[in-house]
Design an enzyme around this catalytic site. Structure first.
Site, PDB file in Angstrom:
ATOM      1  N   ASP A  49      31.602 -26.810  44.313  1.00 25.50           N
ATOM      2  CA  ASP A  49      31.403 -28.251  44.513  1.00 25.50           C
ATOM      3  C   ASP A  49      32.421 -29.070  43.714  1.00 25.50           C
ATOM      4  O   ASP A  49      32.725 -28.740  42.570  1.00 25.50           O
ATOM      5  CB  ASP A  49      29.974 -28.603  44.072  1.00 25.50           C
ATOM      6  CG  ASP A  49      29.534 -29.967  44.568  1.00 25.50           C
ATOM      7  OD1 ASP A  49      30.254 -30.581  45.373  1.00 25.50           O
ATOM      8  OD2 ASP A  49      28.451 -30.415  44.135  1.00 25.50           O
ATOM      9  N   GLU A  63      34.480 -29.083  53.039  1.00 19.03           N
ATOM     10  CA  GLU A  63      33.931 -30.440  52.897  1.00 19.03           C
ATOM     11  C   GLU A  63      34.937 -31.312  52.161  1.00 19.03           C
ATOM     12  O   GLU A  63      35.508 -30.898  51.150  1.00 19.03           O
ATOM     13  CB  GLU A  63      32.606 -30.428  52.113  1.00 19.03           C
ATOM     14  CG  GLU A  63      32.154 -31.857  51.752  1.00 19.03           C
ATOM     15  CD  GLU A  63      30.682 -31.970  51.385  1.00 19.03           C
ATOM     16  OE1 GLU A  63      29.840 -31.371  52.077  1.00 19.03           O
ATOM     17  OE2 GLU A  63      30.378 -32.671  50.401  1.00 19.03           O
ATOM     18  N   LYS A  85      22.148 -40.944  39.207  1.00 19.90           N
ATOM     19  CA  LYS A  85      21.647 -39.570  39.120  1.00 19.90           C
ATOM     20  C   LYS A  85      20.121 -39.522  38.926  1.00 19.90           C
ATOM     21  O   LYS A  85      19.598 -40.143  38.005  1.00 19.90           O
ATOM     22  CB  LYS A  85      22.319 -38.852  37.947  1.00 19.90           C
ATOM     23  CG  LYS A  85      23.841 -38.812  38.052  1.00 19.90           C
ATOM     24  CD  LYS A  85      24.293 -37.842  39.112  1.00 19.90           C
ATOM     25  CE  LYS A  85      25.817 -37.807  39.228  1.00 19.90           C
ATOM     26  NZ  LYS A  85      26.266 -36.941  40.315  1.00 19.90           N
ATOM     27  N   HIS A  95      25.948 -37.084  48.808  1.00 24.66           N
ATOM     28  CA  HIS A  95      25.982 -36.554  47.442  1.00 24.66           C
ATOM     29  C   HIS A  95      25.037 -37.351  46.539  1.00 24.66           C
ATOM     30  O   HIS A  95      24.594 -38.434  46.903  1.00 24.66           O
ATOM     31  CB  HIS A  95      27.394 -36.649  46.870  1.00 24.66           C
ATOM     32  CG  HIS A  95      28.339 -35.640  47.430  1.00 24.66           C
ATOM     33  ND1 HIS A  95      29.490 -35.253  46.801  1.00 24.66           N
ATOM     34  CD2 HIS A  95      28.309 -34.925  48.579  1.00 24.66           C
ATOM     35  CE1 HIS A  95      30.118 -34.357  47.524  1.00 24.66           C
ATOM     36  NE2 HIS A  95      29.432 -34.142  48.614  1.00 24.66           N
TER      37      HIS A  95
HETATM   38 ZN    ZN Z   1      29.830 -36.078  44.934  1.00 28.47          ZN
END
Ligand code: ZN
Length: 458
Positions: free
Chosen positions: A137, A233, A275, A307
């Site tokens: 990622d 991605e 977050k 995300h």
């Molecule tokens: Zn991200």
């Protein structure tokens, strides 16, 4: 006589598998889990993970992004996968059980091989045979992409944010580019369309031109002519300014023209994706924009990737609706928070110790994560009764504080050991409170997204 730490405490019933050549299963000892191969116990080493991936292919990751609904569930601690699997089993969705960024690896002191092997052992332990992905990622460097691909990761998220540059207002639009975009209407489905003004085209070119060149270079290096089998991605989400629909169209169009095939694209949506807490921003604007972003994704044949997807409950129904049930969603921090909520409820003294350690070092943690966190809104827990500690995890600022300080806590060896011991000790052959918590919490993500339940297998 001292008790034998290698004595088997219990067997995992779903882990037993045979392929005609070998019979494997997993069991718990006081030293942790072990793998049993044809009756002999082995530590969970990389060599045995390789053996499992070769002999029992369901324990190896596969490219999954072509499936309609895929959910990245990062497991920073290496103990969350059983809960992630329990959550997803009942739903028609596919997990990316292995998903970490370089930042997370650095902060948790784990490596690519550790997280991949954890995914392998946990899929065996839970007998999960429906397929899972492994995502390197937010990779920014070619050496890291080469590294994860060589280890068998099945998804790479290329983070182009270092190549995104502010618009300096100069018009560098070539005649060719002007001919491609200006004076045209690009029709999308659902009645949407994209029209560029010269100013918008110039701005998109200035902001994303270098990122596009970088993405195309990375694609040619690793993917062209089917070299890499992994899903690709493109992420442009870690920037200050939202990606407008016109800019999204420009990026997709320019990369497609250069032969790049994205499985997913993560734009920076309007509003704030902080977050581990819900969406902050204008939901009506988000709704209008995701409708167009989703139509652009369909037009070019990829899925939207969302995300910082932990706990964004207020927008999940819109994601499900406008993507027509085809999306990728990434979460990670929320599973760490559930682990710490359990510490708060079951070992308050240890929780207080961890909280105090993090509190003294929160400024360091802020270097890794840009969050809205206001420390004045993190209450002094000296005033809290033990029984009130878990309620901290229902408040935004304490959630963000604990979210960003995982690295601070895990880098203290004594604290790390104490936390892992606490999580291990609360698990028995009959009870796995962390898996139960994740089943409920990740399950709430899936149900709010509108993921259909899996049809009963005959
Ligand atoms: Zn991200």
């Amino acid at each position: 006589m001292a008790p034998d730490k290698n004595a088997i405490l219990w067997h995992y019933p779903k882990s037993q598998h045979t392929n005609g050549k070998h019979t494997v299963s997993m069991a718990r000892t006081q030293n942790g889990d072990v793998l049993l191969v044809d009756g002999a116990a082995h530590a969970l080493t990389s060599e045995w993970a390789d053996f499992l991936r070769a002999q029992f292919p369901f324990t190896a990751p596969i490219p999954v992004l072509s499936r309609d609904r895929t959910i990245g569930v990062g497991d920073r601690l290496g103990i969350a996968a059983p809960g992630h699997i329990a959550a997803i089993r009942g739903y028609d969705a596919t997990p990316v059980l292995v998903q970490q960024s370089m930042r997370e690896l650095n902060l948790t002191g784990r490596g690519w091989q550790d997280i991949l092997d954890a995914g392998t052992f946990m899929t065996l332990r839970e007998g999960y045979e429906d397929g899972f992905g492994a995502d390197g990622d937010h990779l920014k460097q070619e050496k890291d992409i080469r590294d994860v691909l060589s280890r068998g990761f099945t998804m790479v998220t290329l983070d182009c944010s270092d190549h995104i540059t502010p618009d300096d207002g100069q018009d560098r639009v070539s005649q060719d580019m002007a001919d491609r975009y200006l004076g045209r209407t690009f029709a999308l489905d659902q009645g949407h369309s994209i029209v560029f003004t010269r100013g918008e085209l110039s701005e998109a070119n200035n902001i994303y031109g270098k990122a596009l060149a970088f993405a195309a270079h990375v694609w040619r290096t690793f993917w062209e002519e089917g070299k890499a089998k992994a899903d690709f991605e493109l992420s442009i989400d870690e920037t200050a300014l939202p990606t407008t629909p016109v800019q999204h169209f420009f990026i997709a169009s320019e990369l497609t023209r250069r032969g790049v095939r994205m499985a997913t694209v993560a734009p920076r949506f309007c509003g704030e994706f902080q977050k581990g807490i819900d969406y902050i921003g204008d939901i009506n604007q988000f709704e209008r924009e995701i409708a167009v972003h989703a139509a652009i994704a369909r037009h070019f044949g990829y899925k939207l990737s969302i995300h910082s997807g932990s706990d964004k409950f207020s927008i999940f129904p819109l994601v499900g609706k406008y993507t027509q049930g085809r999306y990728h969603l990434k979460t990670a921090g929320t599973s760490w928070l559930e682990a710490m909520r359990l510490i708060a409820s079951r070992d308050p003294a240890l929780y207080r110790q961890a909280h105090a350690w993090a509190l003294a070092r929160v400024d360091e943690a802020r270097q890794y994560y840009h969050v809205k966190l206001d420390m004045a809104r993190v209450p002094d827990i000296a005033d809290f009764a033990d029984s009130d500690l878990p309620a901290l995890f229902d408040q935004e600022d304490p959630r963000q504080f604990i979210h960003i300080t995982y690295g601070i806590m895990l880098k203290n060896p004594a604290l790390r050991d104490a936390l892992y011991k606490a999580w291990a000790d609360m698990t028995t052959s009959q009870q796995d409170p962390y898996a139960d918590a994740l089943k409920a919490h990740i399950g709430r993500h899936l149900s709010t997204l509108g993921v259909p339940h899996k049809k009963e297998q005959a």
